[in-house]
Each structure stands twice: as C-alpha cells, then as structure tokens.
Design a protein around this motif. Structure first.
Motif, PDB file in Angstrom:
ATOM      1  N   ALA A   1       0.861  -1.195   0.000  1.00  0.00           N
ATOM      2  CA  ALA A   1       0.000   0.000   0.000  1.00  0.00           C
ATOM      3  C   ALA A   1       0.889   1.234   0.000  1.00  0.00           C
ATOM      4  CB  ALA A   1      -0.878  -0.018   1.246  1.00  0.00           C
ATOM      5  N   VAL A   2       0.295   2.410  -0.117  1.00  0.00           N
ATOM      6  CA  VAL A   2       1.112   3.623   0.017  1.00  0.00           C
ATOM      7  C   VAL A   2       1.535   3.756   1.485  1.00  0.00           C
ATOM      8  CG1 VAL A   2       0.091   4.867  -1.940  1.00  0.00           C
ATOM      9  CG2 VAL A   2      -0.862   5.190   0.330  1.00  0.00           C
ATOM     10  N   THR A   3       2.735   4.299   1.674  1.00  0.00           N
ATOM     11  CA  THR A   3       3.284   4.437   3.018  1.00  0.00           C
ATOM     12  C   THR A   3       3.231   5.917   3.449  1.00  0.00           C
ATOM     13  OG1 THR A   3       5.484   4.855   2.149  1.00  0.00           O
ATOM     14  CG2 THR A   3       4.905   2.547   2.574  1.00  0.00           C
ATOM     15  N   ASP A   4       3.561   6.147   4.704  1.00  0.00           N
ATOM     16  CA  ASP A   4       3.613   7.536   5.196  1.00  0.00           C
ATOM     17  C   ASP A   4       4.648   8.346   4.409  1.00  0.00           C
ATOM     18  OD1 ASP A   4       1.720   6.913   7.020  1.00  0.00           O
ATOM     19  OD2 ASP A   4       3.106   6.658   8.706  1.00  0.00           O
ATOM     20  N   GLU A   5       5.743   7.672   3.984  1.00  0.00           N
ATOM     21  CA  GLU A   5       6.785   8.375   3.216  1.00  0.00           C
ATOM     22  C   GLU A   5       6.213   8.838   1.865  1.00  0.00           C
ATOM     23  OE1 GLU A   5       7.569   5.256   4.658  1.00  0.00           O
ATOM     24  OE2 GLU A   5       8.377   6.403   6.350  1.00  0.00           O
ATOM     25  N   HIS A   6       5.449   7.936   1.210  1.00  0.00           N
ATOM     26  CA  HIS A   6       4.840   8.322  -0.068  1.00  0.00           C
ATOM     27  C   HIS A   6       3.910   9.523   0.137  1.00  0.00           C
ATOM     28  CE1 HIS A   6       5.190   3.800  -1.125  1.00  0.00           C
ATOM     29  NE2 HIS A   6       6.191   4.433  -1.666  1.00  0.00           N
ATOM     30  N   LEU A   7       3.116   9.457   1.201  1.00  0.00           N
ATOM     31  CA  LEU A   7       2.120  10.516   1.438  1.00  0.00           C
ATOM     32  C   LEU A   7       2.797  11.844   1.744  1.00  0.00           C
ATOM     33  CD1 LEU A   7      -0.372   8.333   3.489  1.00  0.00           C
ATOM     34  CD2 LEU A   7      -0.804   9.347   1.245  1.00  0.00           C
ATOM     35  N   ALA A   8       3.937  11.774   2.458  1.00  0.00           N
ATOM     36  CA  ALA A   8       4.657  13.012   2.772  1.00  0.00           C
ATOM     37  C   ALA A   8       5.329  13.556   1.507  1.00  0.00           C
ATOM     38  CB  ALA A   8       5.707  12.742   3.851  1.00  0.00           C
ATOM     39  N   PHE A   9       5.812  12.655   0.639  1.00  0.00           N
ATOM     40  CA  PHE A   9       6.547  13.046  -0.562  1.00  0.00           C
ATOM     41  C   PHE A   9       5.628  13.722  -1.587  1.00  0.00           C
ATOM     42  CE2 PHE A   9       8.077  11.452  -4.822  1.00  0.00           C
ATOM     43  CZ  PHE A   9       9.121  12.351  -4.943  1.00  0.00           C
ATOM     44  N   ASP A  10       4.446  13.148  -1.824  1.00  0.00           N
ATOM     45  CA  ASP A  10       3.539  13.711  -2.831  1.00  0.00           C
ATOM     46  C   ASP A  10       2.084  13.421  -2.421  1.00  0.00           C
ATOM     47  OD1 ASP A  10       2.108  14.539  -5.031  1.00  0.00           O
ATOM     48  OD2 ASP A  10       3.455  13.629  -6.501  1.00  0.00           O
ATOM     49  N   PRO A  11       1.556  14.224  -1.480  1.00  0.00           N
ATOM     50  CA  PRO A  11       0.224  13.942  -0.946  1.00  0.00           C
ATOM     51  C   PRO A  11      -0.870  13.976  -1.999  1.00  0.00           C
ATOM     52  CG  PRO A  11       1.148  15.981  -0.008  1.00  0.00           C
ATOM     53  CD  PRO A  11       2.217  15.366  -0.852  1.00  0.00           C
ATOM     54  N   LYS A  12      -0.706  14.831  -3.020  1.00  0.00           N
ATOM     55  CA  LYS A  12      -1.750  14.947  -4.047  1.00  0.00           C
ATOM     56  C   LYS A  12      -1.848  13.657  -4.860  1.00  0.00           C
ATOM     57  CE  LYS A  12      -3.321  18.331  -7.378  1.00  0.00           C
ATOM     58  NZ  LYS A  12      -2.855  18.187  -8.744  1.00  0.00           N
ATOM     59  N   PHE A  13      -0.696  13.096  -5.204  1.00  0.00           N
ATOM     60  CA  PHE A  13      -0.682  11.895  -6.043  1.00  0.00           C
ATOM     61  C   PHE A  13      -1.081  10.646  -5.254  1.00  0.00           C
ATOM     62  CE2 PHE A  13       1.828   8.405  -8.126  1.00  0.00           C
ATOM     63  CZ  PHE A  13       1.098   8.356  -9.310  1.00  0.00           C
ATOM     64  N   PHE A  14      -0.435  10.459  -4.089  1.00  0.00           N
ATOM     65  CA  PHE A  14      -0.650   9.204  -3.344  1.00  0.00           C
ATOM     66  C   PHE A  14      -1.881   9.256  -2.433  1.00  0.00           C
ATOM     67  CE2 PHE A  14       3.980   9.152  -4.206  1.00  0.00           C
ATOM     68  CZ  PHE A  14       4.077   7.928  -4.857  1.00  0.00           C
ATOM     69  N   GLY A  15      -2.314  10.470  -2.071  1.00  0.00           N
ATOM     70  CA  GLY A  15      -3.390  10.642  -1.090  1.00  0.00           C
ATOM     71  C   GLY A  15      -4.655   9.827  -1.375  1.00  0.00           C
ATOM     72  N   PRO A  16      -5.151   9.808  -2.640  1.00  0.00           N
ATOM     73  CA  PRO A  16      -6.406   9.085  -2.897  1.00  0.00           C
ATOM     74  C   PRO A  16      -6.317   7.579  -2.632  1.00  0.00           C
ATOM     75  CG  PRO A  16      -5.859  10.562  -4.729  1.00  0.00           C
ATOM     76  CD  PRO A  16      -4.678  10.561  -3.813  1.00  0.00           C
ATOM     77  N   LEU A  17      -5.089   7.057  -2.472  1.00  0.00           N
ATOM     78  CA  LEU A  17      -4.937   5.597  -2.271  1.00  0.00           C
ATOM     79  C   LEU A  17      -4.717   5.227  -0.814  1.00  0.00           C
ATOM     80  CD1 LEU A  17      -2.644   4.862  -5.324  1.00  0.00           C
ATOM     81  CD2 LEU A  17      -5.086   4.424  -5.111  1.00  0.00           C
ATOM     82  N   LYS A  18      -4.681   6.223   0.051  1.00  0.00           N
ATOM     83  CA  LYS A  18      -4.417   5.964   1.474  1.00  0.00           C
ATOM     84  C   LYS A  18      -5.424   4.936   2.019  1.00  0.00           C
ATOM     85  CE  LYS A  18      -3.497   8.473   5.690  1.00  0.00           C
ATOM     86  NZ  LYS A  18      -4.261   8.436   6.799  1.00  0.00           N
ATOM     87  N   GLY A  19      -4.902   3.899   2.630  1.00  0.00           N
ATOM     88  CA  GLY A  19      -5.772   2.912   3.274  1.00  0.00           C
ATOM     89  C   GLY A  19      -6.218   1.771   2.376  1.00  0.00           C
ATOM     90  N   TYR A  20      -5.865   1.789   1.100  1.00  0.00           N
ATOM     91  CA  TYR A  20      -6.279   0.699   0.192  1.00  0.00           C
ATOM     92  C   TYR A  20      -5.128  -0.284  -0.041  1.00  0.00           C
ATOM     93  CZ  TYR A  20     -10.363   3.431  -1.082  1.00  0.00           C
ATOM     94  OH  TYR A  20     -11.542   4.120  -1.041  1.00  0.00           O
ATOM     95  N   PRO A  21      -5.431  -1.588  -0.090  1.00  0.00           N
ATOM     96  CA  PRO A  21      -4.394  -2.544  -0.471  1.00  0.00           C
ATOM     97  C   PRO A  21      -4.251  -2.497  -1.995  1.00  0.00           C
ATOM     98  CG  PRO A  21      -6.450  -3.696  -0.076  1.00  0.00           C
ATOM     99  CD  PRO A  21      -6.728  -2.230   0.154  1.00  0.00           C
ATOM    100  N   LEU A  22      -3.043  -2.222  -2.483  1.00  0.00           N
ATOM    101  CA  LEU A  22      -2.860  -2.004  -3.932  1.00  0.00           C
ATOM    102  C   LEU A  22      -2.371  -3.250  -4.663  1.00  0.00           C
ATOM    103  CD1 LEU A  22      -1.106   1.478  -3.836  1.00  0.00           C
ATOM    104  CD2 LEU A  22      -3.549   0.947  -3.987  1.00  0.00           C
ATOM    105  N   HIS A  23      -1.333  -3.867  -4.094  1.00  0.00           N
ATOM    106  CA  HIS A  23      -0.714  -5.008  -4.761  1.00  0.00           C
ATOM    107  C   HIS A  23      -0.421  -6.087  -3.720  1.00  0.00           C
ATOM    108  CE1 HIS A  23       0.569  -1.459  -7.132  1.00  0.00           C
ATOM    109  NE2 HIS A  23       1.305  -1.092  -6.105  1.00  0.00           N
ATOM    110  N   VAL A  24      -0.142  -7.294  -4.221  1.00  0.00           N
ATOM    111  CA  VAL A  24       0.322  -8.355  -3.316  1.00  0.00           C
ATOM    112  C   VAL A  24       1.652  -8.862  -3.846  1.00  0.00           C
ATOM    113  CG1 VAL A  24      -0.248 -10.504  -2.136  1.00  0.00           C
ATOM    114  CG2 VAL A  24      -2.078  -9.066  -3.029  1.00  0.00           C
TER     115      VAL A  24
END
Ligand SMILES: C[S@@+](CC[C@H](N)C(=O)[O-])C[C@H]1O[C@@H](n2cnc3c(N)ncnc32)[C@H](O)[C@@H]1O
Length: 256
Positions: free
Chosen positions: A225-248
């Motif tokens: 999933a997106v991590t806190d680092e991703h969210l801090a780096f680019d909140p606009k891009f990664f923000g909509p995916l917060k909390g979703y499982p993306l890949h396995v």
C-alpha cells in the motif's frame, strides 16, 4: 461488440510511456522497490525476469550487482526498448527475448538462482499462470527464490474508477469474476495514465497454483500500500490511495 485489444497490442502501443530510468509509475514507488528488497542478496546471481517489459526492473537488479538477467516479454516493442536501453547503457549481462511466458522454451541456461514476475500474472488465466509457475519451478536452482507481484485481488471491488489506479469490474463480484478480464489504468506521477488489465483471481488461486507447480513451502505474502513516506513526498498523487491494499507480493522458495 468490439473485441478487446490483445495484451501485445496494448503494450506495443504504449511502450514509450513505460520506458523509464527512474521512478515514474505509481507502482515504481509502491511495489518494485519491495521486489528488490524481497530478493535479498542477489550479488553475482543469475535472474530470470518473466514479463520483463522494457527492462526497468532488470536494470535495477543489474545495478544491485547481479551476474546476469534474462527477460522474456510478449510485446515486441517492450523488448526492443529493453534491448536498446541495455545497449545504450552497455549492459552486456542483460539479455531479452520476445515470447509468451506460457510457452517460451529458449532459455540461455537450465537453471537460475532467482526468478521474478512483476505484474505478469494479471495478464494470464489461472491455468496459464500455473503453467508459468511450473516452468519457473523447473528452472530454479535448488533453494532458489521466486518473487512475484500482482494487483491486490480485492482492489477492483474497493475503489471507484478514479486516478491514480483502478480496475473496472463491471457487474462481476470477487467470487464470480474468476478468469474475467478487468480493464484498468495506473497513473504516472507526471499525470500520464497507462492502460493495464487484470484477469481476476481470488487469493486462494495463487496458493493453489504454487502448490500445483511444485512449490511445497508456504509463500511469504505482503499486501502493499502507500506508506507515510509516499504521502509526505507527494500527498496529491498518493493521497487518494491511502488505506487501500494495492498489490500483493509473494515470495516462495523452491525445494533444496
Ligand atoms: C505491467 S507490465 C510490467 C513490466 C515489467 N515487469 C515491469 O515491472 O516494469 C506487464 C508486462 O507483461 C507482459 N506480458 C503480458 N502477458 C504476457 C505473456 N503471456 N508472456 C510474456 N509477457 C507478457 C506485457 O507485455 C508487459 O510488458
């Protein structure tokens, strides 16, 4: 009704949007670094890369010190890009072949230390995936590792069809969409979307296919999933995916 485009046509048409030498796509942040991490020590090893695309991951492996990479992909354009990059960067130990991972049998060697398939199985049916896993099992050295990533099987049913990553499941459910193709899109950070698809499987199908292919040990499984680092780096891009499982990510060992 229009016939869906073949996977080869999709990738031949968009190969230039995949070509990259740094993190660009969402999954370059959320998945591919985790593949490298999961492979552990790869220095001096021979690696098989099924569904290698334009070679981004194999170039990461070469940078990390592998002895050689052999990549197979069914898109002629993706393979041309991989070969052009390897020759421009003088990567003598990167070799690529165009071919269908399900049937390909022209391997340069009979055994590899490790194998990867980064977002290949979402283009294959369960039966085709099982055939590729069987091939991988036969080609791995004793105790060799196989790491693969797939879209999270629940994601299509959890997220609306909005950027930066989605699959269209139509009226299919998690249980009745098996082996059905869901078209999707994943975005690059510069705003360009690329088309992807997912032949839907349930979680259990990966375990069943691995067992049928001869892998006897339990795989390690990571839900990415997106991590806190991703969210801090680019909140606009990664923000909509917060909390979703993306890949396995699955990591499994061949028998010693
Ligand atoms: C999402 S891309 C990933 C490429 C690369 N692994 C990466 O991580 O950058 C999926 C790739 O799988 C390839 N592919 C799809 N079906 C295939 C098949 N049956 N045999 C070989 N390659 C296939 C596509 O051409 C495409 O390059």
């Amino acid at each position: 009704m229009n016939q869906p485009l073949s996977t080869e046509k999709i990738y031949n048409a968009q190969a230039s949007n995949w070509l990259r030498s740094e993190k660009v796509l969402l999954s370059d942040f959320t998945a591919r670094p985790r593949v490298l991490e999961s492979l552990g020590n790869i220095e001096g090893q021979d690696i098989l890369d099924f569904g290698c695309g334009e070679g981004y991951v194999s170039r990461m492996l070469l940078e990390a010190g592998v002895k050689s990479v052999f990549g197979v992909d069914s898109s002629a354009e993706m393979i041309t890009q991989a070969q052009t990059m390897a020759s421009e960067l003088k990567l003598a130990n990167a070799n690529y072949a165009e071919g269908n991972a399900v049937t390909f049998d022209q391997f340069p060697q009979t055994s590899f230390d490790k194998a990867i398939a980064v977002f290949l199985f979402n283009y294959l049916t369960i039966e085709e995936m099982t055939q590729v896993m069987t091939r991988v099992h036969a080609l791995l050295a004793p105790g060799g590792t196989f790491v693969f990533t797939v879209p999270h099987p629940c994601l299509p049913f959890m997220r609306a069809e909005t950027p930066p990553f989605y699959f269209e499941h139509g009226k299919k459910t998690y249980l009745d969409g098996i082996n059905q193709t869901f078209e999707g899109k994943i975005w690059r950070r510069d705003g360009i979307p690329v088309s992807v698809r997912c032949v839907h499987k349930n979680f259990s199908h990966y375990f069943e296919a691995l067992a049928k292919a001869g892998f006897n040990s339990l795989p390690e499984v990571k839900e990415l999933a997106v991590t806190d680092e991703h969210l801090a780096f680019d909140p606009k891009f990664f923000g909509p995916l917060k909390g979703y499982p993306l890949h396995v990510l699955f990591k499994v060992k061949a028998n010693d």
